[in-house]
Design a protein around this motif. Sequence first.
Motif, PDB file in Angstrom:
ATOM      1  N   MET A   1       0.515 -26.613 -25.644  1.00 17.14           N
ATOM      2  CA  MET A   1       0.308 -25.412 -24.881  1.00 17.14           C
ATOM      3  C   MET A   1      -0.604 -24.468 -25.670  1.00 17.14           C
ATOM      4  O   MET A   1      -0.397 -24.238 -26.845  1.00 17.14           O
ATOM      5  N   GLN A   2      -1.616 -23.919 -25.010  1.00 15.91           N
ATOM      6  CA  GLN A   2      -2.597 -23.055 -25.657  1.00 15.91           C
ATOM      7  C   GLN A   2      -2.142 -21.601 -25.612  1.00 15.91           C
ATOM      8  O   GLN A   2      -1.711 -21.104 -24.577  1.00 15.91           O
ATOM      9  N   ALA A   3      -2.228 -20.916 -26.742  1.00 18.21           N
ATOM     10  CA  ALA A   3      -1.869 -19.497 -26.805  1.00 18.21           C
ATOM     11  C   ALA A   3      -3.079 -18.665 -26.399  1.00 18.21           C
ATOM     12  O   ALA A   3      -4.201 -18.949 -26.812  1.00 18.21           O
ATOM     13  N   PHE A   4      -2.845 -17.661 -25.581  1.00 17.99           N
ATOM     14  CA  PHE A   4      -3.922 -16.792 -25.142  1.00 17.99           C
ATOM     15  C   PHE A   4      -3.970 -15.544 -26.009  1.00 17.99           C
ATOM     16  O   PHE A   4      -2.951 -14.963 -26.333  1.00 17.99           O
ATOM     17  N   SER A   5      -5.165 -15.149 -26.363  1.00 20.41           N
ATOM     18  CA  SER A   5      -5.356 -13.976 -27.201  1.00 20.41           C
ATOM     19  C   SER A   5      -5.277 -12.717 -26.341  1.00 20.41           C
ATOM     20  O   SER A   5      -5.726 -12.701 -25.200  1.00 20.41           O
ATOM     21  N   ASN A   6      -4.722 -11.678 -26.879  1.00 27.20           N
ATOM     22  CA  ASN A   6      -4.657 -10.384 -26.215  1.00 27.20           C
ATOM     23  C   ASN A   6      -5.880  -9.543 -26.574  1.00 27.20           C
ATOM     24  O   ASN A   6      -5.901  -8.350 -26.352  1.00 27.20           O
ATOM     25  N   ARG A   7      -6.888 -10.167 -27.128  1.00 22.37           N
ATOM     26  CA  ARG A   7      -8.085  -9.474 -27.587  1.00 22.37           C
ATOM     27  C   ARG A   7      -8.954  -9.039 -26.407  1.00 22.37           C
ATOM     28  O   ARG A   7      -9.146  -9.765 -25.440  1.00 22.37           O
ATOM     29  N   TYR A   8      -9.514  -7.846 -26.524  1.00 26.03           N
ATOM     30  CA  TYR A   8     -10.392  -7.297 -25.496  1.00 26.03           C
ATOM     31  C   TYR A   8     -11.731  -8.037 -25.514  1.00 26.03           C
ATOM     32  O   TYR A   8     -12.319  -8.244 -26.568  1.00 26.03           O
ATOM     33  N   VAL A   9     -12.218  -8.412 -24.347  1.00 26.74           N
ATOM     34  CA  VAL A   9     -13.528  -9.037 -24.210  1.00 26.74           C
ATOM     35  C   VAL A   9     -14.362  -8.134 -23.299  1.00 26.74           C
ATOM     36  O   VAL A   9     -14.010  -7.916 -22.144  1.00 26.74           O
ATOM     37  N   PRO A  10     -15.460  -7.572 -23.817  1.00 25.21           N
ATOM     38  CA  PRO A  10     -16.259  -6.654 -23.005  1.00 25.21           C
ATOM     39  C   PRO A  10     -16.936  -7.363 -21.834  1.00 25.21           C
ATOM     40  O   PRO A  10     -17.287  -8.542 -21.927  1.00 25.21           O
ATOM     41  N   ASP A  11     -17.127  -6.633 -20.756  1.00 22.79           N
ATOM     42  CA  ASP A  11     -17.862  -7.121 -19.602  1.00 22.79           C
ATOM     43  C   ASP A  11     -19.347  -6.916 -19.914  1.00 22.79           C
ATOM     44  O   ASP A  11     -19.863  -5.796 -19.815  1.00 22.79           O
ATOM     45  N   LEU A  12     -20.032  -7.984 -20.314  1.00 23.37           N
ATOM     46  CA  LEU A  12     -21.416  -7.859 -20.789  1.00 23.37           C
ATOM     47  C   LEU A  12     -22.382  -7.421 -19.695  1.00 23.37           C
ATOM     48  O   LEU A  12     -23.353  -6.720 -19.976  1.00 23.37           O
ATOM     49  N   VAL A  13     -22.112  -7.796 -18.451  1.00 25.26           N
ATOM     50  CA  VAL A  13     -22.982  -7.370 -17.348  1.00 25.26           C
ATOM     51  C   VAL A  13     -22.848  -5.868 -17.146  1.00 25.26           C
ATOM     52  O   VAL A  13     -23.841  -5.149 -17.054  1.00 25.26           O
ATOM     53  N   GLN A  14     -21.610  -5.366 -17.121  1.00 22.73           N
ATOM     54  CA  GLN A  14     -21.377  -3.935 -16.963  1.00 22.73           C
ATOM     55  C   GLN A  14     -21.984  -3.159 -18.138  1.00 22.73           C
ATOM     56  O   GLN A  14     -22.652  -2.144 -17.944  1.00 22.73           O
ATOM     57  N   LEU A  15     -21.770  -3.650 -19.344  1.00 20.36           N
ATOM     58  CA  LEU A  15     -22.291  -2.975 -20.539  1.00 20.36           C
ATOM     59  C   LEU A  15     -23.823  -2.988 -20.545  1.00 20.36           C
ATOM     60  O   LEU A  15     -24.463  -1.992 -20.868  1.00 20.36           O
ATOM     61  N   GLY A  16     -24.427  -4.107 -20.157  1.00 21.35           N
ATOM     62  CA  GLY A  16     -25.887  -4.191 -20.079  1.00 21.35           C
ATOM     63  C   GLY A  16     -26.461  -3.205 -19.068  1.00 21.35           C
ATOM     64  O   GLY A  16     -27.467  -2.540 -19.333  1.00 21.35           O
ATOM     65  N   GLN A 105     -17.717  -3.614 -31.541  1.00 24.29           N
ATOM     66  CA  GLN A 105     -17.720  -4.019 -30.140  1.00 24.29           C
ATOM     67  C   GLN A 105     -16.329  -3.897 -29.532  1.00 24.29           C
ATOM     68  O   GLN A 105     -16.169  -3.513 -28.385  1.00 24.29           O
ATOM     69  N   SER A 106     -15.294  -4.245 -30.298  1.00 22.03           N
ATOM     70  CA  SER A 106     -13.923  -4.123 -29.804  1.00 22.03           C
ATOM     71  C   SER A 106     -12.979  -3.935 -30.986  1.00 22.03           C
ATOM     72  O   SER A 106     -13.339  -4.206 -32.128  1.00 22.03           O
ATOM     73  N   TYR A 107     -11.792  -3.460 -30.685  1.00 19.98           N
ATOM     74  CA  TYR A 107     -10.788  -3.197 -31.706  1.00 19.98           C
ATOM     75  C   TYR A 107      -9.460  -3.815 -31.271  1.00 19.98           C
ATOM     76  O   TYR A 107      -9.143  -3.851 -30.080  1.00 19.98           O
ATOM     77  N   GLU A 108      -8.713  -4.284 -32.250  1.00 21.83           N
ATOM     78  CA  GLU A 108      -7.340  -4.697 -31.970  1.00 21.83           C
ATOM     79  C   GLU A 108      -6.569  -3.424 -31.632  1.00 21.83           C
ATOM     80  O   GLU A 108      -6.852  -2.358 -32.160  1.00 21.83           O
ATOM     81  N   TYR A 109      -5.605  -3.545 -30.759  1.00 23.68           N
ATOM     82  CA  TYR A 109      -4.843  -2.367 -30.368  1.00 23.68           C
ATOM     83  C   TYR A 109      -3.369  -2.687 -30.390  1.00 23.68           C
ATOM     84  O   TYR A 109      -2.983  -3.745 -29.907  1.00 23.68           O
ATOM     85  N   PRO A 110      -2.530  -1.850 -30.958  1.00 27.47           N
ATOM     86  CA  PRO A 110      -2.836  -0.561 -31.584  1.00 27.47           C
ATOM     87  C   PRO A 110      -3.450  -0.742 -32.963  1.00 27.47           C
ATOM     88  O   PRO A 110      -3.341  -1.802 -33.569  1.00 27.47           O
ATOM     89  N   ASN A 111      -4.091   0.325 -33.448  1.00 26.54           N
ATOM     90  CA  ASN A 111      -4.687   0.299 -34.779  1.00 26.54           C
ATOM     91  C   ASN A 111      -4.490   1.656 -35.443  1.00 26.54           C
ATOM     92  O   ASN A 111      -4.175   2.640 -34.785  1.00 26.54           O
ATOM     93  N   LYS A 112      -4.663   1.695 -36.752  1.00 27.27           N
ATOM     94  CA  LYS A 112      -4.403   2.913 -37.532  1.00 27.27           C
ATOM     95  C   LYS A 112      -5.316   4.070 -37.148  1.00 27.27           C
ATOM     96  O   LYS A 112      -4.931   5.223 -37.238  1.00 27.27           O
ATOM     97  N   ARG A 113      -6.550   3.769 -36.736  1.00 28.75           N
ATOM     98  CA  ARG A 113      -7.511   4.838 -36.419  1.00 28.75           C
ATOM     99  C   ARG A 113      -7.424   5.292 -34.964  1.00 28.75           C
ATOM    100  O   ARG A 113      -8.178   6.136 -34.524  1.00 28.75           O
ATOM    101  N   MET A 114      -6.506   4.681 -34.205  1.00 30.64           N
ATOM    102  CA  MET A 114      -6.279   5.035 -32.798  1.00 30.64           C
ATOM    103  C   MET A 114      -7.512   4.802 -31.925  1.00 30.64           C
ATOM    104  O   MET A 114      -7.771   5.524 -30.969  1.00 30.64           O
ATOM    105  N   MET A 115      -8.292   3.781 -32.256  1.00 29.48           N
ATOM    106  CA  MET A 115      -9.447   3.413 -31.446  1.00 29.48           C
ATOM    107  C   MET A 115      -8.965   2.656 -30.213  1.00 29.48           C
ATOM    108  O   MET A 115      -8.002   1.894 -30.285  1.00 29.48           O
ATOM    109  N   GLN A 116      -9.650   2.867 -29.109  1.00 29.67           N
ATOM    110  CA  GLN A 116      -9.358   2.105 -27.907  1.00 29.67           C
ATOM    111  C   GLN A 116      -9.903   0.692 -28.058  1.00 29.67           C
ATOM    112  O   GLN A 116     -10.848   0.459 -28.820  1.00 29.67           O
TER     113      GLN A 116
END
Length: 150
Positions: A1-16, A105-116
């Motif tokens: 069974m594959q574990a899914f990451s809770n990491r944020y992945v930016p929408d590159l089309v929206q960002l572009g 580009q992205s941050y783990e959340y929560p983090n010490k610096r309170m970055m989104q």
Amino acid sequence: MQAFSNRYVPDLVQLGNLHEQNYFMLDKLVSNWQRLHHVVRFETNQQQLYQIKIIECSKYTNVIEMRQLSASLPAILQPQLEVRVYHDARLAEVVKNKNMGRIQQSYEYPNKRMMQKDEKTQNNLFLFDWLKFSLQFGLAEPSSVEYPTQ
């Protein structure tokens, strides 16, 4: 069974798309991209002074600093962004915010610096809103109010 990451992945089309829109609005405000330390200042109808300054020049890119200048507000409350402008691709992206330094580009959340998780996207959305406001409510034609610096 594959574990899914809770990491944020930016929408590159929206960002572009956001980077493109920021570029076109900045290009309306800055008349001379080739002069290092070229400064454009303009005031809005809310009596707020804004400044765009070219801090790096190269063949296809510039780095600018966009900031608010207000005697009535403490410096910590006055936004200041560093933006890399790619003329060949017609893109502009926020690379640094004075209150948080270089933006990843992205941050783990929560983090010490309170970055989104999507801090970079949020900063580029802020730039979009700021540029839109500047174009909509600026009192002077920015290119006619240039203040060269040394």
